[in-house]
Scaffold this motif. Structure first.
Motif, short mmCIF file in Angstrom:
data_model
loop_
_atom_site.label_atom_id
_atom_site.label_comp_id
_atom_site.label_asym_id
_atom_site.label_seq_id
_atom_site.Cartn_x
_atom_site.Cartn_y
_atom_site.Cartn_z
N GLU A 89 -3.92 -7.60 5.51
CA GLU A 89 -5.45 -6.87 5.08
C GLU A 89 -6.17 -8.04 5.38
O GLU A 89 -6.95 -8.95 5.57
CB GLU A 89 -5.86 -7.18 3.61
CG GLU A 89 -6.90 -5.95 2.88
CD GLU A 89 -7.07 -5.84 1.47
OE1 GLU A 89 -7.58 -5.07 1.27
OE2 GLU A 89 -6.42 -6.44 0.45
N PHE B 173 1.44 -1.01 -0.26
CA PHE B 173 0.10 -0.22 0.09
C PHE B 173 1.23 1.40 -0.45
O PHE B 173 1.79 1.04 0.27
CB PHE B 173 -0.36 -0.01 1.38
CG PHE B 173 -2.17 -1.18 1.17
CD1 PHE B 173 -3.29 -0.86 0.48
CD2 PHE B 173 -1.73 -1.83 1.95
CE1 PHE B 173 -4.36 -1.68 1.05
CE2 PHE B 173 -3.16 -3.30 1.31
CZ PHE B 173 -4.06 -2.60 0.57
N TYR C 93 -2.42 0.37 12.78
CA TYR C 93 -3.57 -0.08 11.76
C TYR C 93 -4.68 0.69 11.29
O TYR C 93 -4.04 1.53 11.57
CB TYR C 93 -4.51 -1.08 13.03
CG TYR C 93 -4.88 -0.15 14.22
CD1 TYR C 93 -6.22 0.68 13.69
CD2 TYR C 93 -4.30 0.71 15.18
CE1 TYR C 93 -6.73 1.72 15.34
CE2 TYR C 93 -5.01 1.60 16.27
CZ TYR C 93 -6.52 2.10 16.41
OH TYR C 93 -6.44 2.64 16.71
N LYS C 94 -4.99 1.16 10.62
CA LYS C 94 -5.88 1.85 9.50
C LYS C 94 -7.04 1.19 8.71
O LYS C 94 -7.19 -0.35 8.89
CB LYS C 94 -5.10 2.37 8.63
CG LYS C 94 -5.65 2.39 7.82
CD LYS C 94 -4.44 2.94 6.07
CE LYS C 94 -5.10 3.67 4.67
NZ LYS C 94 -6.68 3.65 4.81
N LYS C 95 -8.19 1.48 9.53
CA LYS C 95 -9.99 1.59 8.82
C LYS C 95 -9.02 1.38 7.15
O LYS C 95 -9.15 2.50 7.17
CB LYS C 95 -10.95 1.93 9.64
CG LYS C 95 -11.00 1.82 10.72
CD LYS C 95 -12.67 2.52 11.17
CE LYS C 95 -12.06 1.92 13.16
NZ LYS C 95 -13.01 2.28 13.77
N LYS C 96 -9.97 0.74 6.12
CA LYS C 96 -9.98 0.68 5.12
C LYS C 96 -10.14 1.97 4.01
O LYS C 96 -10.05 2.49 3.85
CB LYS C 96 -10.40 -0.45 4.54
CG LYS C 96 -10.27 -1.72 5.14
CD LYS C 96 -10.63 -3.08 4.39
CE LYS C 96 -9.72 -4.24 4.25
NZ LYS C 96 -10.60 -5.49 3.47
N ALA C 97 -11.17 2.16 5.13
CA ALA C 97 -11.63 3.71 4.40
C ALA C 97 -11.40 5.65 4.95
O ALA C 97 -11.95 6.18 4.06
CB ALA C 97 -13.63 3.54 5.22
N CYS D 71 -0.71 -2.72 8.98
CA CYS D 71 0.67 -2.35 8.34
C CYS D 71 1.54 -2.23 9.58
O CYS D 71 1.64 -2.11 10.33
CB CYS D 71 0.71 -1.24 7.78
SG CYS D 71 -1.41 -0.69 6.76
N CYS E 45 0.72 -4.22 4.08
CA CYS E 45 0.48 -4.57 5.16
C CYS E 45 -0.57 -6.02 4.77
O CYS E 45 -1.05 -6.32 4.20
CB CYS E 45 -0.66 -3.63 5.05
SG CYS E 45 -0.42 -1.72 5.26
N GLU F 262 -8.56 -4.94 9.06
CA GLU F 262 -8.52 -4.03 9.28
C GLU F 262 -7.29 -3.46 8.50
O GLU F 262 -6.93 -4.83 7.67
CB GLU F 262 -8.34 -3.19 10.65
CG GLU F 262 -9.23 -3.01 11.06
CD GLU F 262 -8.23 -2.57 13.30
OE1 GLU F 262 -8.87 -1.46 13.60
OE2 GLU F 262 -7.42 -3.76 13.46
N LEU F 263 -6.74 -2.68 8.09
CA LEU F 263 -5.24 -3.30 7.81
C LEU F 263 -4.48 -2.94 8.56
O LEU F 263 -3.96 -2.39 9.23
CB LEU F 263 -4.75 -2.18 6.51
CG LEU F 263 -5.91 -1.79 4.81
CD1 LEU F 263 -4.83 -0.65 4.78
CD2 LEU F 263 -5.55 -2.93 4.42
#
Length: 183
Positions: free
Chosen positions: A79, A68, A113-117, A85, A77, A82-83
């Protein structure tokens, strides 16, 4: 002669078994554990001893990670909901551990971590696995950490910069991969 050979083989077997049971020796697998208890083997760590020091090398299975481009940085990351990474610790470390101090190993297993949106990367959403030895297994519980504190090299590079003071609890039921095991 037979008794001597038997004794040598028995001692070798006991020695090999004790090494296999030592959480800080030999090759071990690294697992991230999701909120449902499912294990995902993401790589291996190899422990070796030289004198009174135990060193480690980590090898992640990058085929499990997707590339990403987040906030002008390429990241690897996992998948899922959540992502998740991986953020390799950006400075030199001694890559040493002991029964009482696993902090450098934890620094090499940093994630964000990251929300996909969500747009871009937010290093405030850092994950530091607080590592400990439990029944011959290295276990880690996800702790929240602001990884922006690693934007510049720490003055003292002989001590791990992320300490208990920088960590906050994570609500395990809200994060995709709240636990880690090395076994």
């Amino acid at each position: 002669m037979f008794n001597k050979l038997f004794l040598i083989l028995a001692l070798f077997s006991i020695s090999a078994q004790s090494l296999a049971n030592d959480p800080l020796s030999g090759n071990k697998h690294i697992y991230l554990i999701d909120i449902k208890g499912n294990e995902l083997m993401i790589g291996d760590v190899r422990f070796s001893t030289a004198g009174d020091k135990t060193h480690y090398d980590i090898h992640l299975n990058h085929s499990l990670f997707k590339d990403f481009f987040l906030s002008m940085k390429e990241m690897k990351c996992l998948e899922g909901p959540e992502l998740w990474c991986h953020l390799p610790y950006p400075y030199m470390t001694p890559r040493e551990v002991s029964q009482k101090d696993l902090s450098w190993l934890a620094h090499d297993l940093l994630f964000m971590y990251k929300k996909k949106a969500d747009f871009g990367a937010n290093f405030y959403n850092g994950i530091y696995y607080q590592l400990s030895l439990n029944d011959g297994v290295i276990t880690g519980i996800a702790q929240a950490v602001d990884l922006n504190l690693l934007a510049s090299a720490p003055e003292d590079q002989t001590s791990a910069p992320i300490t208990q003071a920088e960590l906050d609890n994570v609500e395990e039921n809200l994060r995709w991969l709240p636990k880690l095991e090395i076994k």
